[in-house]
Scaffold this active site. Structure first.
Site, PDB file in Angstrom:
ATOM      1  N   GLU A 147       0.628  -1.342   0.449  1.00  0.00           N
ATOM      2  CA  GLU A 147      -0.736  -0.040  -0.314  1.00  0.00           C
ATOM      3  C   GLU A 147       0.647   1.110  -0.431  1.00  0.00           C
ATOM      4  O   GLU A 147       1.671   1.059   0.494  1.00  0.00           O
ATOM      5  CB  GLU A 147      -0.414   0.238   1.197  1.00  0.00           C
ATOM      6  CG  GLU A 147      -2.062   1.271   1.432  1.00  0.00           C
ATOM      7  CD  GLU A 147      -2.273   0.976   3.103  1.00  0.00           C
ATOM      8  OE1 GLU A 147      -3.631   1.898   2.558  1.00  0.00           O
ATOM      9  OE2 GLU A 147      -1.829   0.466   3.807  1.00  0.00           O
TER      10      GLU A 147
ATOM     11  N   LYS B 255     -10.018   2.626  -2.637  1.00  0.00           N
ATOM     12  CA  LYS B 255     -10.041   2.769  -1.985  1.00  0.00           C
ATOM     13  C   LYS B 255     -11.684   2.709  -1.890  1.00  0.00           C
ATOM     14  O   LYS B 255     -10.938   3.953  -1.437  1.00  0.00           O
ATOM     15  CB  LYS B 255      -8.882   2.617  -0.688  1.00  0.00           C
ATOM     16  CG  LYS B 255      -9.280   2.159   0.912  1.00  0.00           C
ATOM     17  CD  LYS B 255      -8.455   2.426   1.478  1.00  0.00           C
ATOM     18  CE  LYS B 255      -8.441   1.794   2.690  1.00  0.00           C
ATOM     19  NZ  LYS B 255      -7.313   1.690   4.110  1.00  0.00           N
TER      20      LYS B 255
ATOM     21  N   CYS C  83      -6.114  -2.318   2.984  1.00  0.00           N
ATOM     22  CA  CYS C  83      -5.154  -2.501   4.437  1.00  0.00           C
ATOM     23  C   CYS C  83      -6.681  -2.788   4.875  1.00  0.00           C
ATOM     24  O   CYS C  83      -7.272  -4.130   4.943  1.00  0.00           O
ATOM     25  CB  CYS C  83      -5.255  -0.999   4.472  1.00  0.00           C
ATOM     26  SG  CYS C  83      -4.348  -0.802   6.499  1.00  0.00           S
TER      27      CYS C  83
END
Length: 501
Positions: free
Chosen positions: A263, A329, A381
């Protein structure tokens, strides 16, 4: 005085039993405590008033979350820029907020299910526990950390993951704990057969596989763990040394089908380095490989996104910033990636102005990423802890779940290990292997049963070389999600309500 002493004793037991539940999760993995902790909870609120039970639930939650998410303080202390007293105040506030959910469970149980009946312990207890867990995973975007079912990834109950998901495993734990509690209180020892039958059933269905591995379609992967110091990463002078470190590790692994950086591995906005990305795309294509990396993107309107991009053999004609395939995301981390009520909170303290705390959300459902002939369902994540979102982004063509993370915010704490355990559950639920690349660990490959097949040590600069085998078929959970389970929850509450007096 005896009554007061008795209640203080109950508070102590509530605190200790709540704290003990943390032992059920990684890295301790003493999964039996997932049964012991709620069992003590049920015993300690027995024959207590609604008000006293609610407070006992709150104290149980204080013990649970004070130990279970203690790692949050590391990001506050190291990166929040706040005095210790202020950081402690924030931690107490967070733990107290989360403790409201066990308190709500105790309140609902004692207020609306007053009879001391078997249906209360076998139906109302697991149903209400799931309802309050669901609320905790939804309110203010949710924090579904430490759901009890996650602790069972290595226990016999894990076989229920592909059927009912982590919430179903949680329900089975609470059915067992409820049966044991009622047996102890009423001395009806025959009820101990219920957890025994559930355990026996778990062993009976263990040999059954819902999906079929395809060893002829194996993918060779190289997961790059850069181990970049989080405090230095975004300093301008560190940009190119960081990028070159990833490039040096990548050059030695061009024979892999898929190379994955973690990430935000590139400490720059994507729009600032198009030439570098075009060269990287060309190098990957020349070597018949695909590179996937996390990078921060900015839209023409000025919004920032936490993105994943693929370069090389990704089904496109080459890198083009304007229409490059990206995953943005969706489920952002509160305060880490966005600040709720930001106009009110940002002026108050530096922690509300952490780097990268102003992201915008991507779509809930996004196309899979193509990489060297495979298709991957990404989860960035924190998103990996949302089973329904991961499930709904998997299609019939999906080969793997891909998750990129940077848990360097939490140092050497237990947080990253709990995070990995949740990623394992996603593999078990969906029957899809998980590829997980992180900055400093846990970088690992998980098979379709949720077993870690390969990993590299935390806090080291290393490359995980491995082979991942895709699967065909689908699990009941991947097909139905949580709908059947929550229909059972509704039915259980209706029956328990009818039998409440």
């Amino acid at each position: 005085m005896p009554l007061l002493s008795n209640y203080l004793f109950r508070i102590i037991i509530a605190l200790l039993s709540g704290a003990s539940a943390t032992l059920a999760f990684a890295p301790y993995s003493l999964w039996i405590f997932a049964y012991i902790a709620p069992l003590c909870f049920l015993l300690v609120i027995h024959q207590q008033s609604t008000k006293k039970s609610t407070w006992l639930g709150f104290f149980w939650g204080l013990g649970y979350f004070a130990t279970g998410i203690s790692w949050v303080h590391i990001s506050i202390d190291n990166f929040g820029g706040m005095p210790m007293a202020a950081g402690l105040f924030l931690m107490i506030g967070l733990i107290s907020y989360l403790a409201l959910y066990p308190a709500l469970f105790a309140f609902l149980l004692q207020r609306f299910f007053t009879s001391h009946s078997l249906t209360k312990y076998l139906l109302a207890v697991p149903a209400l526990w799931l309802v309050t867990d669901w609320l905790r995973g939804w309110v203010f975007t949710g924090f579904p950390w430490l759901w009890l079912g996650y602790s069972q990834i290595d226990s016999p109950l894990s076989v229920w993951g592909p059927i009912f998901g982590v919430e179903g495993i949680t329900a089975i734990i609470l059915i067992s704990s409820g049966a044991i509690a009622y047996a102890l209180l009423e001395k009806k020892w025959g009820l101990l057969l219920i957890p025994a039958i559930l355990a026996a059933t778990s062993f009976a269905i263990k040999p059954f596989d819902w999906v079929t591995p395809q060893p002829d379609k194996v993918t060779k992967v190289a997961l790059i763990q850069g181990n970049i110091n989080q405090a230095l990463k975004w300093l301008p002078r560190e940009r190119w040394p960081t990028i070159m470190k990833y490039m040096d590790l990548t050059r030695k692994n061009w024979d892999a089908d898929l190379i994955v950086w973690p990430e935000a591995a590139i400490p720059a906005l994507e729009m600032e380095i198009p030439s570098f990305l075009r060269n990287l795309d060309s190098a990957a294509t020349m070597n018949n490989s695909t590179i996937i990396t996390g990078v921060v993107g900015q839209s023409p309107t000025g919004n920032f996104y936490n993105n994943i991009i693929s370069l090389g053999m990704n089904g496109t004609g080459g890198y083009d910033y304007t229409d490059q395939p990206r995953y943005s995301k969706h489920h952002l981390l509160p305060f880490g990636e966005f600040v709720p009520f930001e106009k009110l909170l940002r002026p108050l303290a530096p922690i509300f102005n952490l780097p990268m705390s102003s992201f915008s959300r991507g779509d809930y459902i996004q196309p899979n990423m193509e990489a060297s002939g495979t298709r991957l369902a990404p989860a960035l994540c924190y998103e990996i802890v949302y089973g329904e979102q991961v499930r709904e982004n998997i299609t019939e063509q999906t080969d793997y779940i891909l998750t990129l993370s940077n848990d360097a915010w939490f140092g050497t704490s237990i947080g990253p290990l709990q995070h990995m355990e949740m990623a394992q559950m996603r593999a078990l639920e969906t029957g899809k292997p998980v590829i997980r690349s992180t900055n400093n660990g846990v970088t690992a490959i998980t098979d379709y049963r949720g077993n870690i097949t390969q990993q590299i040590p935390q806090f080291t600069t290393a490359v995980l070389r491995g082979e991942v085998i895709p699967t065909t078929g689908t699990t009941p959970y991947r097909y139905w999600g949580s709908i059947p389970l929550y229909l059972l929850v509704l039915l259980s509450l209706l029956i328990a309500w009818r039998k409440r007096t």
